[in-house]
Design a protein around this motif. Sequence first.
Motif, PDB file in Angstrom:
ATOM      1  N   ALA A 104       0.697  -1.135  -0.009  1.00 53.22           N
ATOM      2  CA  ALA A 104       0.008  -0.106  -0.016  1.00 53.22           C
ATOM      3  C   ALA A 104       1.027   1.153   0.120  1.00 53.22           C
ATOM      4  O   ALA A 104       0.642   2.036  -0.755  1.00 53.22           O
ATOM      5  N   LYS A 105       1.945   1.221   0.844  1.00 56.79           N
ATOM      6  CA  LYS A 105       2.635   2.529   1.132  1.00 56.79           C
ATOM      7  C   LYS A 105       3.480   2.777  -0.204  1.00 56.79           C
ATOM      8  O   LYS A 105       3.512   3.778  -0.874  1.00 56.79           O
ATOM      9  N   ALA A 106       3.906   1.577  -1.067  1.00 58.27           N
ATOM     10  CA  ALA A 106       4.854   1.555  -2.193  1.00 58.27           C
ATOM     11  C   ALA A 106       3.789   2.263  -3.227  1.00 58.27           C
ATOM     12  O   ALA A 106       4.053   3.228  -4.062  1.00 58.27           O
ATOM     13  N   ALA A 107       2.931   1.938  -3.461  1.00 59.65           N
ATOM     14  CA  ALA A 107       1.614   2.431  -4.330  1.00 59.65           C
ATOM     15  C   ALA A 107       1.233   3.992  -3.915  1.00 59.65           C
ATOM     16  O   ALA A 107       1.213   4.691  -5.009  1.00 59.65           O
ATOM     17  N   LEU A 108       1.227   4.129  -2.907  1.00 60.71           N
ATOM     18  CA  LEU A 108       0.961   5.498  -2.325  1.00 60.71           C
ATOM     19  C   LEU A 108       2.090   6.456  -2.853  1.00 60.71           C
ATOM     20  O   LEU A 108       1.812   7.667  -3.412  1.00 60.71           O
ATOM     21  N   GLU A 109       3.439   6.026  -2.670  1.00 59.15           N
ATOM     22  CA  GLU A 109       4.520   6.681  -3.148  1.00 59.15           C
ATOM     23  C   GLU A 109       4.278   7.276  -4.203  1.00 59.15           C
ATOM     24  O   GLU A 109       4.437   8.338  -4.810  1.00 59.15           O
ATOM     25  N   ARG A 110       4.043   6.192  -5.247  1.00 58.40           N
ATOM     26  CA  ARG A 110       3.884   6.379  -6.738  1.00 58.40           C
ATOM     27  C   ARG A 110       2.823   7.185  -7.029  1.00 58.40           C
ATOM     28  O   ARG A 110       3.291   8.324  -7.827  1.00 58.40           O
ATOM     29  N   ALA A 111       1.726   7.218  -6.344  1.00 59.28           N
ATOM     30  CA  ALA A 111       0.709   7.963  -6.507  1.00 59.28           C
ATOM     31  C   ALA A 111       1.094   9.613  -6.155  1.00 59.28           C
ATOM     32  O   ALA A 111       1.034  10.719  -7.200  1.00 59.28           O
ATOM     33  N   LEU A 112       1.725   9.706  -5.297  1.00 61.68           N
ATOM     34  CA  LEU A 112       2.044  11.003  -4.665  1.00 61.68           C
ATOM     35  C   LEU A 112       3.109  11.819  -5.554  1.00 61.68           C
ATOM     36  O   LEU A 112       2.912  12.829  -5.707  1.00 61.68           O
ATOM     37  N   LYS A 113       3.939  10.685  -6.011  1.00 61.66           N
ATOM     38  CA  LYS A 113       5.085  11.512  -6.923  1.00 61.66           C
ATOM     39  C   LYS A 113       4.571  11.947  -8.176  1.00 61.66           C
ATOM     40  O   LYS A 113       4.667  13.014  -8.600  1.00 61.66           O
ATOM     41  N   ALA A 114       3.375  10.911  -8.728  1.00 63.29           N
ATOM     42  CA  ALA A 114       2.810  11.545 -10.032  1.00 63.29           C
ATOM     43  C   ALA A 114       1.919  12.777  -9.734  1.00 63.29           C
ATOM     44  O   ALA A 114       1.935  13.804 -10.615  1.00 63.29           O
ATOM     45  N   ALA A 115       1.513  12.907  -8.701  1.00 60.20           N
ATOM     46  CA  ALA A 115       0.665  13.825  -8.325  1.00 60.20           C
ATOM     47  C   ALA A 115       1.396  15.284  -8.434  1.00 60.20           C
ATOM     48  O   ALA A 115       1.128  16.343  -8.792  1.00 60.20           O
ATOM     49  N   GLU A 116       2.804  15.260  -7.750  1.00 65.28           N
ATOM     50  CA  GLU A 116       3.555  16.471  -7.793  1.00 65.28           C
ATOM     51  C   GLU A 116       3.952  16.753  -8.954  1.00 65.28           C
ATOM     52  O   GLU A 116       3.787  18.064  -9.498  1.00 65.28           O
ATOM     53  N   SER A 117       4.340  15.914  -9.812  1.00 63.84           N
ATOM     54  CA  SER A 117       4.853  16.070 -11.137  1.00 63.84           C
ATOM     55  C   SER A 117       3.753  16.699 -12.255  1.00 63.84           C
ATOM     56  O   SER A 117       4.023  17.371 -13.147  1.00 63.84           O
ATOM     57  N   GLY A 118       2.456  16.159 -11.973  1.00 59.96           N
ATOM     58  CA  GLY A 118       1.604  16.391 -13.018  1.00 59.96           C
ATOM     59  C   GLY A 118       1.015  17.794 -12.645  1.00 59.96           C
ATOM     60  O   GLY A 118       0.680  18.135 -11.776  1.00 59.96           O
ATOM     61  N   GLU A 119       0.460  18.536 -13.775  1.00 58.89           N
ATOM     62  CA  GLU A 119      -0.277  19.683 -13.687  1.00 58.89           C
ATOM     63  C   GLU A 119      -1.466  19.318 -14.084  1.00 58.89           C
ATOM     64  O   GLU A 119      -1.910  18.434 -14.769  1.00 58.89           O
ATOM     65  N   GLY A 120      -2.531  20.177 -13.355  1.00 56.45           N
ATOM     66  CA  GLY A 120      -3.833  20.220 -13.596  1.00 56.45           C
ATOM     67  C   GLY A 120      -4.697  18.771 -13.252  1.00 56.45           C
ATOM     68  O   GLY A 120      -5.285  18.169 -14.201  1.00 56.45           O
ATOM     69  N   ILE A 121      -4.286  18.062 -12.120  1.00 55.43           N
ATOM     70  CA  ILE A 121      -4.828  16.874 -11.843  1.00 55.43           C
ATOM     71  C   ILE A 121      -6.336  17.266 -11.287  1.00 55.43           C
ATOM     72  O   ILE A 121      -6.654  18.043 -10.735  1.00 55.43           O
ATOM     73  N   ALA A 122      -7.355  16.553 -11.867  1.00 52.27           N
ATOM     74  CA  ALA A 122      -8.961  16.600 -11.582  1.00 52.27           C
ATOM     75  C   ALA A 122      -9.108  16.483 -10.059  1.00 52.27           C
ATOM     76  O   ALA A 122      -8.374  15.611  -9.411  1.00 52.27           O
ATOM     77  N   ALA A 123      -9.956  17.045  -9.644  1.00 48.15           N
ATOM     78  CA  ALA A 123     -10.398  16.749  -8.254  1.00 48.15           C
ATOM     79  C   ALA A 123     -10.557  15.449  -7.800  1.00 48.15           C
ATOM     80  O   ALA A 123     -10.067  14.907  -6.848  1.00 48.15           O
ATOM     81  N   THR A 124     -11.268  14.747  -8.671  1.00 50.63           N
ATOM     82  CA  THR A 124     -11.835  13.344  -8.597  1.00 50.63           C
ATOM     83  C   THR A 124     -10.182  12.656  -8.033  1.00 50.63           C
ATOM     84  O   THR A 124     -10.293  11.635  -7.255  1.00 50.63           O
ATOM     85  N   ALA A 125      -9.286  12.843  -8.952  1.00 50.94           N
ATOM     86  CA  ALA A 125      -8.203  12.131  -8.655  1.00 50.94           C
ATOM     87  C   ALA A 125      -7.467  12.299  -7.462  1.00 50.94           C
ATOM     88  O   ALA A 125      -6.839  11.480  -6.573  1.00 50.94           O
ATOM     89  N   SER A 126      -7.661  13.798  -7.300  1.00 53.18           N
ATOM     90  CA  SER A 126      -6.930  14.161  -5.887  1.00 53.18           C
ATOM     91  C   SER A 126      -7.584  13.624  -4.702  1.00 53.18           C
ATOM     92  O   SER A 126      -7.070  13.322  -3.504  1.00 53.18           O
ATOM     93  N   LEU A 127      -8.935  13.570  -4.767  1.00 50.89           N
ATOM     94  CA  LEU A 127      -9.831  13.294  -3.767  1.00 50.89           C
ATOM     95  C   LEU A 127      -9.404  11.452  -3.425  1.00 50.89           C
ATOM     96  O   LEU A 127      -9.471  11.094  -2.345  1.00 50.89           O
ATOM     97  N   GLU A 128      -8.989  10.786  -4.602  1.00 53.30           N
ATOM     98  CA  GLU A 128      -9.025   9.436  -4.513  1.00 53.30           C
ATOM     99  C   GLU A 128      -7.579   9.407  -3.756  1.00 53.30           C
ATOM    100  O   GLU A 128      -7.420   8.417  -2.899  1.00 53.30           O
ATOM    101  N   LEU A 129      -6.638  10.201  -3.829  1.00 52.89           N
ATOM    102  CA  LEU A 129      -5.434  10.218  -3.283  1.00 52.89           C
ATOM    103  C   LEU A 129      -5.511  10.463  -1.791  1.00 52.89           C
ATOM    104  O   LEU A 129      -4.564   9.746  -0.885  1.00 52.89           O
ATOM    105  N   ALA A 130      -6.329  11.418  -1.554  1.00 48.18           N
ATOM    106  CA  ALA A 130      -6.642  11.504  -0.091  1.00 48.18           C
ATOM    107  C   ALA A 130      -7.055  10.207   0.531  1.00 48.18           C
ATOM    108  O   ALA A 130      -6.951   9.991   1.776  1.00 48.18           O
TER     109      ALA A 130
END
Lengths: 211, 542
Positions: free
Chosen positions: B359-385
């Motif tokens: 779970a931690k490993a996948a979460l790291e990947r998600a957080l990293k992609a969110a940092e580098s990505g511009e304009g992530i839609a709210a639905t993806a951010s909420l899923e990340l939360a």
Amino acid sequence: MSPLIAGAIHDAKNGLNLLNTWLEEARRASPSPAIDEARAVAARVGAQLVELLALYRAGENNLRLAIEDHDLMDFCQEVTTEIILPPGSKAHIESDVDAVAMLGAWAFDAYQVKLVLQEALRNALRHGKDCIRFAVAAQAGGGLRFTVSDDGPGFPQEVLDGEARAMDSASSGIGLVFARLIAERHATPDGRHGRIELANNSGAVFALVLP
Amino acid sequence: MIDLSKLSGLLIDDIPEMRSSVRIQLADAGLERCDAARNIKEAIEKISANRYDLIVCDYNLGQGADGQQLLELVRRRKILPLTTVFLMITGETGYEQVSTAAEYSPDDYLIKPFTSQTLQTRLERIIDKKQAMHPVYVQLGERGDRQKALAECDAMLAQQSRYSLDLLRIKGELLMEMQRNNDALALYQGILDQRATPWASVGKARALAARGDDAAAREHLDKAIEAYPNYLAAYDSLARLLEKDDPSAAQRVVEQALKIAPSTQRQRQLGALALDNKDFTRAEDAFRRAVEKDRTGFFKSHDDYSGLAKSQVEQGKVQEALAVVKEMGQNFGRSAELTVHQAAVESIVHAKAGNPVAAKAALERALKAAESGEGIAATASLELANACFASGDQEQAKQILQGVAEDHQENDAVLERAQAVFRTAGLGSEGEIFLEATRKRMIALNNDAVALAKAGELERASAMLDEAADRLRNNAQVSINAAIAALMRIQRQGASSELIDKAHRYITQANQANPEHPRLNEAVDLYRKLAPTGAPSLKVGA
């Protein structure tokens, strides 16, 4: 009615639709009274199959009307112009839709109500001598009243008494059963329902009252 | 009489024989210029590339898709202008779904079989209506203005237009959008005093709900559904009304509506409600249908896959859930947003399955992609939360939720979903306090800036708003204030290319976030007044 029979009716109805398309095509190529007669028969049988299916769906608790606003002028025009008069018949349809301009629109299921009214018109054409009247008016106390009247012998007493039988030996009486069903299914949030009224007044008078 | 030969049309039907027979009928009616599309994909391509006067579409399009879904898609994406006629052709069992479709209903529908004459009459009627109501439709479009749309409606109503009824319906919608709830209520009541009709019934209920009279609205909708069991708008309104206070009742209403008209969108809504209600088998079923029914791929969303995976893992189906996460990646084009969403769901699945390391490993990947990505839609951010909460990282989760809440401060639907993330984590009441504090902070930011400006500290106010506007690109309010601050500096200090660019950029940003923001025009007018000749022009508003 079993699903198998319902399925077969559905197939037959689709076949009739196809037949209708070909008849129209044939009429385009060379119009003739025989083709018009065939189109009238196909339209009548097709309508009866649709009515039968609606009764089946009602029995399965699966018939739901689509109530929406419709322009009454446009609707009435469609109801009468789509009727194919039997070739050589002297009868004609006279429309009295003066009230329509004032009423404007009404909420009802145009497809089912059109079937009811066209069936009534076809019946009137079969029994009437020369003048069939189609009228629309506001119903006193709220509601909309469609009337189809002819100058024929009128309804037999059993039909007036509410028996779901035949207006003549050539018909099963399904038209009236269907008309009652569709009328009853038209309802309003304050609990009013539609109905049909049959009477004799120098001929048969069929009325559909929508809430 | 309308000359159809001058118009261009598009015919959409998946059956070749039907295409040729309807085409002959259209030619009979006088329409010579007519393209054809065999499926949803072709239809969308053709509608995007051409401007048609009229579209004739069969309800049944195969591949688990129907004409109603197509219509909703092209209208929602604003590919199809309201001025284009859309005529639906249905069989005798499809018409009731088309004629009472809640939103985005076709201009008219025709039930098979029909004659060329009927087709022609109908086409002439709807084209006449489209032409008569053109001034209203233009104002309802993307570049339109609600006030002007309302004025056009009133003008046509005053002239006793033949289309008064259509105008009244549009007027009711406009009044509701403008939150003139009492006026809307009066309009609907006026219709109902004359006769019963479903659209006015539902309109009245919506106006009652908007005024805060939920009980009366609910009673009214219950009765409307009884009288008009096929009227989908009544179900949709009732479900929306119940969602907040009685989600299980809302779920039942959506289930009822689905029996009448199955659609991917409603399956998704049902899945989300069932997930929220912890009715996981129902949720799985709904999301599976959403994913499987639509074989065209045009109506699916990331949410369908994430909902499916989450409802499966809650039932202990870990491998199936992971397979769905993988499938999600194969069904959409690569993007940072997809990576975030996919990795976040994967992390949630692992966390729920008791694999904290994975779970931690996948979460790291998600957080990293969110940092580098511009304009992530709210639905993806909420899923990340969601994923952060599932891995026990509350701080990170709250930071993400705060960002989303600040960015979408004026969007109630997003805020409600943010609250749902808190609820899922078992932190419902804390979430309410947290989101309320965020709201207050945003109001304070705007107020402080105004106070600073009034106290003569315009530069500091402007800097504060610039910082917020650069961070919160979906917050129209902040962008508008930042633009106005820049414009006030121009007023005081004279124009500079830096300030003009800034004002232009923030107004454009606000327009993208919410083109209908009530204060957008204020900034636009000020810009047009102050920008010197040669300054970049604004592509917003009317």
